[in-house]
Write a protein that holds these residues in place. Sequence first.
Motif, mmCIF file in Angstrom:
data_model
loop_
_atom_site.group_PDB
_atom_site.id
_atom_site.type_symbol
_atom_site.label_atom_id
_atom_site.label_comp_id
_atom_site.label_asym_id
_atom_site.label_seq_id
_atom_site.Cartn_x
_atom_site.Cartn_y
_atom_site.Cartn_z
ATOM 1 N N ASN A 97 0.851 -1.186 0.000
ATOM 2 C CA ASN A 97 0.000 0.000 0.000
ATOM 3 C C ASN A 97 0.893 1.244 0.000
ATOM 4 O O ASN A 97 1.966 1.246 0.612
ATOM 5 C CB ASN A 97 -0.898 0.028 1.239
ATOM 6 C CG ASN A 97 -1.914 -1.092 1.233
ATOM 7 O OD1 ASN A 97 -2.505 -1.402 0.204
ATOM 8 N ND2 ASN A 97 -2.101 -1.733 2.392
ATOM 9 N N ILE A 98 0.435 2.285 -0.669
ATOM 10 C CA ILE A 98 1.149 3.560 -0.628
ATOM 11 C C ILE A 98 0.184 4.650 -0.201
ATOM 12 O O ILE A 98 -1.028 4.580 -0.474
ATOM 13 C CB ILE A 98 1.789 3.929 -1.980
ATOM 14 C CG1 ILE A 98 0.728 3.995 -3.096
ATOM 15 C CG2 ILE A 98 2.907 2.972 -2.344
ATOM 16 C CD1 ILE A 98 1.265 4.528 -4.417
ATOM 17 N N SER A 99 0.726 5.666 0.459
ATOM 18 C CA SER A 99 -0.056 6.838 0.838
ATOM 19 C C SER A 99 0.897 8.005 1.007
ATOM 20 O O SER A 99 2.101 7.828 1.203
ATOM 21 C CB SER A 99 -0.827 6.593 2.136
ATOM 22 O OG SER A 99 0.073 6.332 3.206
ATOM 23 N N VAL A 100 0.350 9.208 0.900
ATOM 24 C CA VAL A 100 1.135 10.412 1.161
ATOM 25 C C VAL A 100 0.910 10.811 2.609
ATOM 26 O O VAL A 100 -0.237 10.915 3.062
ATOM 27 C CB VAL A 100 0.752 11.554 0.207
ATOM 28 C CG1 VAL A 100 1.467 12.841 0.592
ATOM 29 C CG2 VAL A 100 1.093 11.162 -1.230
ATOM 30 N N VAL A 101 2.007 11.034 3.329
ATOM 31 C CA VAL A 101 1.922 11.365 4.749
ATOM 32 C C VAL A 101 2.658 12.667 5.011
ATOM 33 O O VAL A 101 3.587 13.039 4.280
ATOM 34 C CB VAL A 101 2.523 10.238 5.626
ATOM 35 C CG1 VAL A 101 1.743 8.940 5.441
ATOM 36 C CG2 VAL A 101 4.004 10.033 5.326
ATOM 37 N N ALA A 102 2.213 13.375 6.056
ATOM 38 C CA ALA A 102 2.966 14.524 6.561
ATOM 39 C C ALA A 102 4.087 13.957 7.421
ATOM 40 O O ALA A 102 3.863 13.499 8.535
ATOM 41 C CB ALA A 102 2.061 15.442 7.363
ATOM 42 N N ASP A 103 5.285 13.962 6.881
ATOM 43 C CA ASP A 103 6.395 13.246 7.505
ATOM 44 C C ASP A 103 6.826 13.925 8.804
ATOM 45 O O ASP A 103 6.955 15.154 8.856
ATOM 46 C CB ASP A 103 7.571 13.172 6.539
ATOM 47 C CG ASP A 103 8.437 11.955 6.780
ATOM 48 O OD1 ASP A 103 9.027 11.867 7.872
ATOM 49 O OD2 ASP A 103 8.513 11.099 5.880
ATOM 50 N N ASP A 104 7.050 13.108 9.843
ATOM 51 C CA ASP A 104 7.548 13.653 11.108
ATOM 52 C C ASP A 104 8.940 14.252 10.935
ATOM 53 O O ASP A 104 9.321 15.179 11.657
ATOM 54 C CB ASP A 104 7.600 12.550 12.171
ATOM 55 C CG ASP A 104 6.214 12.063 12.566
ATOM 56 O OD1 ASP A 104 5.248 12.825 12.364
ATOM 57 O OD2 ASP A 104 6.108 10.917 13.034
ATOM 58 N N VAL A 105 9.678 13.698 10.002
ATOM 59 C CA VAL A 105 11.031 14.201 9.713
ATOM 60 C C VAL A 105 11.092 14.446 8.205
ATOM 61 O O VAL A 105 11.588 13.619 7.452
ATOM 62 C CB VAL A 105 12.109 13.191 10.135
ATOM 63 C CG1 VAL A 105 13.502 13.795 9.952
ATOM 64 C CG2 VAL A 105 11.901 12.739 11.572
ATOM 65 N N PRO A 106 10.565 15.584 7.752
ATOM 66 C CA PRO A 106 10.501 15.810 6.296
ATOM 67 C C PRO A 106 11.886 15.940 5.683
ATOM 68 O O PRO A 106 12.862 16.303 6.354
ATOM 69 C CB PRO A 106 9.714 17.110 6.178
ATOM 70 C CG PRO A 106 9.917 17.803 7.473
ATOM 71 C CD PRO A 106 10.022 16.722 8.511
#
Length: 579
Positions: free
Chosen positions: A58-67
Amino acid sequence: MELGEKLIDVGGQMYEDISQHSGDGGLYAELLQNRAFQLVEPGTEDSLLAWDTIGSANISVVADDVPVSSALPNSMELVVLNDAFGAVGFANEGYWGIKVDEAATYNVSFYYRFPEASDFGGDVKIGLQSSSGDLLASTTVEISGAQTEWAQITTELTPSASASDVNNLFTVTLDGAAAAGLTIHFAMFSLFPPTFKERANGMRIDIAQALVDMGPAFFRLPGGNNLVSFCLTGLGLYEYLLWCEDGGMEPIMGVFAGYALQQETVAEDDLEPYIQEAIDQIHFAVSDADTSDAAALRASLGHPEPFAIRYIEIGNEDWISDVASETRQRLLITPDETVFIATSDVSGPVLDPIPTSYDVHDYQDPAWFQEQVFYYDDFERNGTTYFEGEYSCKYDRAGESWLYPSVLSAVAEAAFMTGLERNSDIVFAAAYAPVLNHVNATDWTPNLIAFDAGNVYLSTSYYVQQLFAFNSGDEYLPSTLPTFNGTLFWSVARNDSAVIIKVANMDAEDANMTFELPFNGVAESGTVTYITGNEADMNTPENPDLITPQTTTVQSSSSFGYTALGMSFAVLVVGIDSQ
């Protein structure tokens, strides 16, 4: 206009992203769409535009904790299922396709990290494949589960064969059994083909070549609406300026003036940061790296010498006075040789200080262009100059937008351009607009050049612009004036060895003309390059070469006749002795 006046730079280009993907997916050579997950809402279906899964993952776009950077807060999260097997990963379809050429080498890069450390160590397979699954190119790179901070992967793909069409995918896969249960984050992908003049982060070769082949004298950047609304593009100011150098074009550079086309205006008390940003932008481009921090940044990027910029345009279609005027006054602290172009109405309000130049925009129908051939003839000669910065025959006779430029629209524009040439003493430049349009992402029509992932389509208007650009001459020659609101229009110029006559016939019937040339040594024959056709004929992706320039000869002397074909634009070049 008097004999001997220098002619207008009528063949220029006005770039903007009004239909989207004029930059990303167009002139900018990057092949992956939505490669950095910018301006998307994490977790939504739309955030995965152009991406799809491969295999048991599965793939998704996330607001990364460490961009990967503060400017790129989102990343793609790949979750490999616990019972995964075979190839797992994801694919990108590009901008409605990816052209794969066996003669090209493609540069690939992306960032990855593991949110939680693991003992995984294995290969990632990067490839290009057809929609039917045929592998066209592949390579492998090793990644480590111990990599919890962002690391960049760079590699190359060299196809073993060219694809038969553009329905191809960029793929990134792992062995599902080895990666089962793992989560990996990815960010900032890139797939770059060879670029125009091999410029890093540069331009798509076929589109760039088409633009250069038009013979433009200047390039307006970063464009109109690009100033006043966010246009997602990998092109920045530095890339635009390098492109101008590579294309042999003079930049006309715009700066934001605090006004947007949605009638949104920055309050005067809040203008300070925008004014400073505009000043820094100008210094980045034109100042000495030893005396300006902004110019030092330019030098650090690899261009120590200032770029050659004479014209700075304040805003875009800023039909108000206070914001544009205030910005312009502050910008006068920049280099003295800079010429500022105002974007308020020529008719008012009156700006203080009074602009030396104005940008005029006209999107009209054939009748308007026919009527306005003499538009600038009666303008006061008071030192003010004009940039016909955007114009096109946008509408047909019924008021509907052309899908592509037609023979009628191109001939109408040519008629108008003869008037611009006649007024070159005050009209210093002109540009058809818009220039580029991806046929799969059309918001505005018509456009000068259409394209898709694999091809470029040149319009009737493109050929008119090209004929003007390569046949401008050095001096304007006064002649008998055309009839006001008639159907037959012309302008006459010369260089050291030839007289150049441009003729636009907006009538469906042929028109007979006689030219009398007061020069010595007029050649016995000249060349005629022309376009003609039915008024609704247009070049389309289905029929891209319906209308192309044709060349013939005309018998000439100090007095000779010429028949202007119905619905045509022609350039006659007749040799003369050097004067």
